[in-house]
Design a protein around this motif. Structure first.
Motif, PDB file in Angstrom:
ATOM      1  N   GLU A  31       0.828  -1.214   0.000  1.00  0.00           N
ATOM      2  CA  GLU A  31       0.000   0.000   0.000  1.00  0.00           C
ATOM      3  C   GLU A  31       0.863   1.266   0.000  1.00  0.00           C
ATOM      4  N   ALA A  32       1.881   1.293   0.872  1.00  0.00           N
ATOM      5  CA  ALA A  32       2.705   2.504   0.987  1.00  0.00           C
ATOM      6  C   ALA A  32       3.447   2.784  -0.318  1.00  0.00           C
ATOM      7  N   VAL A  33       3.840   1.720  -1.010  1.00  0.00           N
ATOM      8  CA  VAL A  33       4.584   1.898  -2.272  1.00  0.00           C
ATOM      9  C   VAL A  33       3.658   2.453  -3.345  1.00  0.00           C
ATOM     10  N   ILE A  34       2.498   1.836  -3.492  1.00  0.00           N
ATOM     11  CA  ILE A  34       1.641   2.276  -4.611  1.00  0.00           C
ATOM     12  C   ILE A  34       1.021   3.653  -4.324  1.00  0.00           C
ATOM     13  N   ARG A  35       0.812   3.949  -3.027  1.00  0.00           N
ATOM     14  CA  ARG A  35       0.309   5.300  -2.697  1.00  0.00           C
ATOM     15  C   ARG A  35       1.346   6.352  -3.135  1.00  0.00           C
ATOM     16  N   THR A  36       2.607   6.063  -2.847  1.00  0.00           N
ATOM     17  CA  THR A  36       3.668   7.027  -3.176  1.00  0.00           C
ATOM     18  C   THR A  36       3.861   7.129  -4.688  1.00  0.00           C
ATOM     19  N   TYR A  39       1.084   9.337  -6.093  1.00  0.00           N
ATOM     20  CA  TYR A  39       1.329  10.789  -5.989  1.00  0.00           C
ATOM     21  C   TYR A  39       2.228  11.242  -7.147  1.00  0.00           C
ATOM     22  N   TYR A  40       3.253  10.447  -7.399  1.00  0.00           N
ATOM     23  CA  TYR A  40       4.213  10.786  -8.456  1.00  0.00           C
ATOM     24  C   TYR A  40       3.526  10.821  -9.829  1.00  0.00           C
ATOM     25  N   LEU A  41       2.692   9.800 -10.081  1.00  0.00           N
ATOM     26  CA  LEU A  41       2.010   9.746 -11.383  1.00  0.00           C
ATOM     27  C   LEU A  41       0.996  10.889 -11.508  1.00  0.00           C
ATOM     28  N   ARG A  42       0.363  11.237 -10.385  1.00  0.00           N
ATOM     29  CA  ARG A  42      -0.610  12.334 -10.413  1.00  0.00           C
ATOM     30  C   ARG A  42       0.094  13.653 -10.747  1.00  0.00           C
ATOM     31  N   ASP A  43       1.271  13.866 -10.150  1.00  0.00           N
ATOM     32  CA  ASP A  43       2.041  15.085 -10.467  1.00  0.00           C
ATOM     33  C   ASP A  43       2.383  15.144 -11.949  1.00  0.00           C
ATOM     34  N   ARG A  44       2.802  13.999 -12.476  1.00  0.00           N
ATOM     35  CA  ARG A  44       3.134  13.964 -13.910  1.00  0.00           C
ATOM     36  C   ARG A  44       1.912  14.273 -14.753  1.00  0.00           C
ATOM     37  N   ALA A  45       0.772  13.671 -14.367  1.00  0.00           N
ATOM     38  CA  ALA A  45      -0.469  13.872 -15.128  1.00  0.00           C
ATOM     39  C   ALA A  45      -0.848  15.351 -15.117  1.00  0.00           C
ATOM     40  N   GLU A  46      -0.648  15.993 -13.965  1.00  0.00           N
ATOM     41  CA  GLU A  46      -0.991  17.422 -13.875  1.00  0.00           C
ATOM     42  C   GLU A  46      -0.104  18.259 -14.803  1.00  0.00           C
ATOM     43  N   GLY A  50       1.389  11.353 -19.224  1.00  0.00           N
ATOM     44  CA  GLY A  50       0.691  10.154 -18.734  1.00  0.00           C
ATOM     45  C   GLY A  50       1.670   9.067 -18.311  1.00  0.00           C
ATOM     46  N   ALA A  51       1.114   8.015 -17.711  1.00  0.00           N
ATOM     47  CA  ALA A  51       1.943   6.883 -17.263  1.00  0.00           C
ATOM     48  C   ALA A  51       2.191   5.896 -18.408  1.00  0.00           C
ATOM     49  N   GLN A  52       1.329   5.966 -19.424  1.00  0.00           N
ATOM     50  CA  GLN A  52       1.383   5.032 -20.547  1.00  0.00           C
ATOM     51  C   GLN A  52       2.795   4.922 -21.123  1.00  0.00           C
ATOM     52  N   GLY A  53       3.298   3.694 -21.184  1.00  0.00           N
ATOM     53  CA  GLY A  53       4.589   3.487 -21.833  1.00  0.00           C
ATOM     54  C   GLY A  53       5.801   3.761 -20.958  1.00  0.00           C
ATOM     55  N   MET A  54       5.589   4.271 -19.736  1.00  0.00           N
ATOM     56  CA  MET A  54       6.751   4.439 -18.844  1.00  0.00           C
ATOM     57  C   MET A  54       7.317   3.061 -18.528  1.00  0.00           C
ATOM     58  N   ARG A  55       8.585   3.027 -18.147  1.00  0.00           N
ATOM     59  CA  ARG A  55       9.225   1.744 -17.823  1.00  0.00           C
ATOM     60  C   ARG A  55       9.614   1.724 -16.356  1.00  0.00           C
ATOM     61  N   PHE A  56       9.097   0.733 -15.636  1.00  0.00           N
ATOM     62  CA  PHE A  56       9.410   0.570 -14.214  1.00  0.00           C
ATOM     63  C   PHE A  56      10.050  -0.796 -13.988  1.00  0.00           C
ATOM     64  N   LEU A  57      10.951  -0.820 -13.010  1.00  0.00           N
ATOM     65  CA  LEU A  57      11.594  -2.071 -12.584  1.00  0.00           C
ATOM     66  C   LEU A  57      11.266  -2.297 -11.114  1.00  0.00           C
ATOM     67  N   GLU A  58      10.907  -3.532 -10.763  1.00  0.00           N
ATOM     68  CA  GLU A  58      10.832  -3.872  -9.330  1.00  0.00           C
ATOM     69  C   GLU A  58      12.022  -4.755  -8.990  1.00  0.00           C
ATOM     70  N   PRO A 151      17.858  10.085 -15.559  1.00  0.00           N
ATOM     71  CA  PRO A 151      17.804  11.347 -14.815  1.00  0.00           C
ATOM     72  C   PRO A 151      16.340  11.772 -14.666  1.00  0.00           C
ATOM     73  N   GLY A 152      15.955  12.168 -13.466  1.00  0.00           N
ATOM     74  CA  GLY A 152      14.548  12.548 -13.219  1.00  0.00           C
ATOM     75  C   GLY A 152      13.681  11.362 -12.846  1.00  0.00           C
ATOM     76  N   GLY A 153      14.258  10.150 -12.901  1.00  0.00           N
ATOM     77  CA  GLY A 153      13.490   8.941 -12.557  1.00  0.00           C
ATOM     78  C   GLY A 153      13.216   8.861 -11.057  1.00  0.00           C
ATOM     79  N   VAL A 154      12.181   8.079 -10.709  1.00  0.00           N
ATOM     80  CA  VAL A 154      11.743   8.007  -9.315  1.00  0.00           C
ATOM     81  C   VAL A 154      12.096   6.646  -8.697  1.00  0.00           C
TER      82      VAL A 154
END
Ligand code: SAM
Length: 250
Positions: A31-36, A39-46, A50-58, A151-154
């Motif tokens: 929960e804490a990870v996806i909430r955070t 927030y990050y995706l919402r800032d980008r959307a504003e 969009g999140a579409q096509g971004m690349r994330f690694l776990e 650079p700029g990645g979260v």
């Protein structure tokens, strides 16, 4: 894989075998990870991105619940894990839910040395993985985060804090040359944190060093008690989880 990674692979493969047998492996996003990340995706959307096509690694993706949540946002998801069983479960989870096409890569590798190119990812998450690394491995894993992020990645990580009940009760046993680290072996079951071996309980100031060079370093603390019956089952009169959710921007 280095010998320590082979040892870790065995521990986690045993843990997954036990978790599967009792149908207890994690299928819920942290929960804490996806909430955070939200927030990050919402800032980008504003800002119109969009999140579409971004690349994330776990890093240490386990059975993939966090990857599934990210994929549902349109993100291309990759995971590394030392346990092949975890990777199989993650692949099945993503495919069963219709997100097979959004898998970037699922790789058997240690978070200490990820065989992927520099600056490959817009975002990196980890949940309850960096807390089980010995000092040199922790340092290597955080270096990999810095290397793999654009650079700029979260980065969003979720890991044990020194206010946790287990640390408060066992601090006298911490490693002399690595304060905050306990080597725990309370019983046989590999389902519980207290049997998994190395656990590191972070302090706030460690992140400034481990994430040196990041533009934003903002660890937030979450604490909560688990039910008394579960605490007692684990051998504690009460059990307070104390966890860092580390938000950082490169
Ligand atoms: C507590 S589980 C968390 C899984 C997942 N992150 C989640 O939130 O459901 C820890 C995971 O990290 C993996 N792991 C542990 N040490 C690792 C290492 N050095 N490199 C890669 N994966 C590791 C384990 O195999 C396991 O899947």
């Amino acid at each position: 894989m280095a010998a320590t990674d082979q040892g870790m692979k065995r521990v986690w493969e045993d843990s997954f075998a036990e978790q599967i047998a009792i149908q207890a492996y994690n299928t819920a996003p942290a929960e804490a990870v996806i909430r955070t990340v939200s927030y990050y995706l919402r800032d980008r959307a504003e800002q119109g991105a969009g999140a579409q096509g971004m690349r994330f690694l776990e890093m240490g993706c386990g059975a993939g619940p966090n990857l599934l949540w990210l994929a549902q946002k349109g993100i291309i998801v990759s995971g590394v894990d030392v346990a092949p069983t975890a990777l199989r479960l993650a692949q099945e989870t993503l495919e069963r839910n219709g997100f097979g096409k959004q898998i970037g890569t699922l790789l058997e590798a240690s978070v200490t040395s990820v065989p992927l190119p520099d600056a490959s990812f817009d975002g990196i998450i980890e949940s309850c993985v960096f807390q089980h690394l010995a000092r040199a491995d922790r340092e290597a894993a955080f270096r990999e985060v810095g290397r793999l992020l654009k650079p700029g990645g979260v980065f969003v990580g979720y890991m044990l804090d020194a206010g946790h009940t287990v640390y408060r009760m066992k601090q006298k046993d911490e490693l002399a040359d690595d304060p905050g680290t306990l080597v725990l072996q309370d019983g046989k079951s590999k389902v519980y944190l207290t049997n998994i071996g190395v656990s590191h309980f972070y302090r706030r100031e460690e992140y400034d060093r481990l994430l040196a060079g990041f533009r934003v370093i903002d660890p937030c603390l979450t604490t909560y008690y688990i039910p008394k019956a579960e605490a007692q089952k684990r051998g504690y009169p009460e059990y307070q989880q104390s966890m860092w959710t580390v938000y950082a921007v490169k």
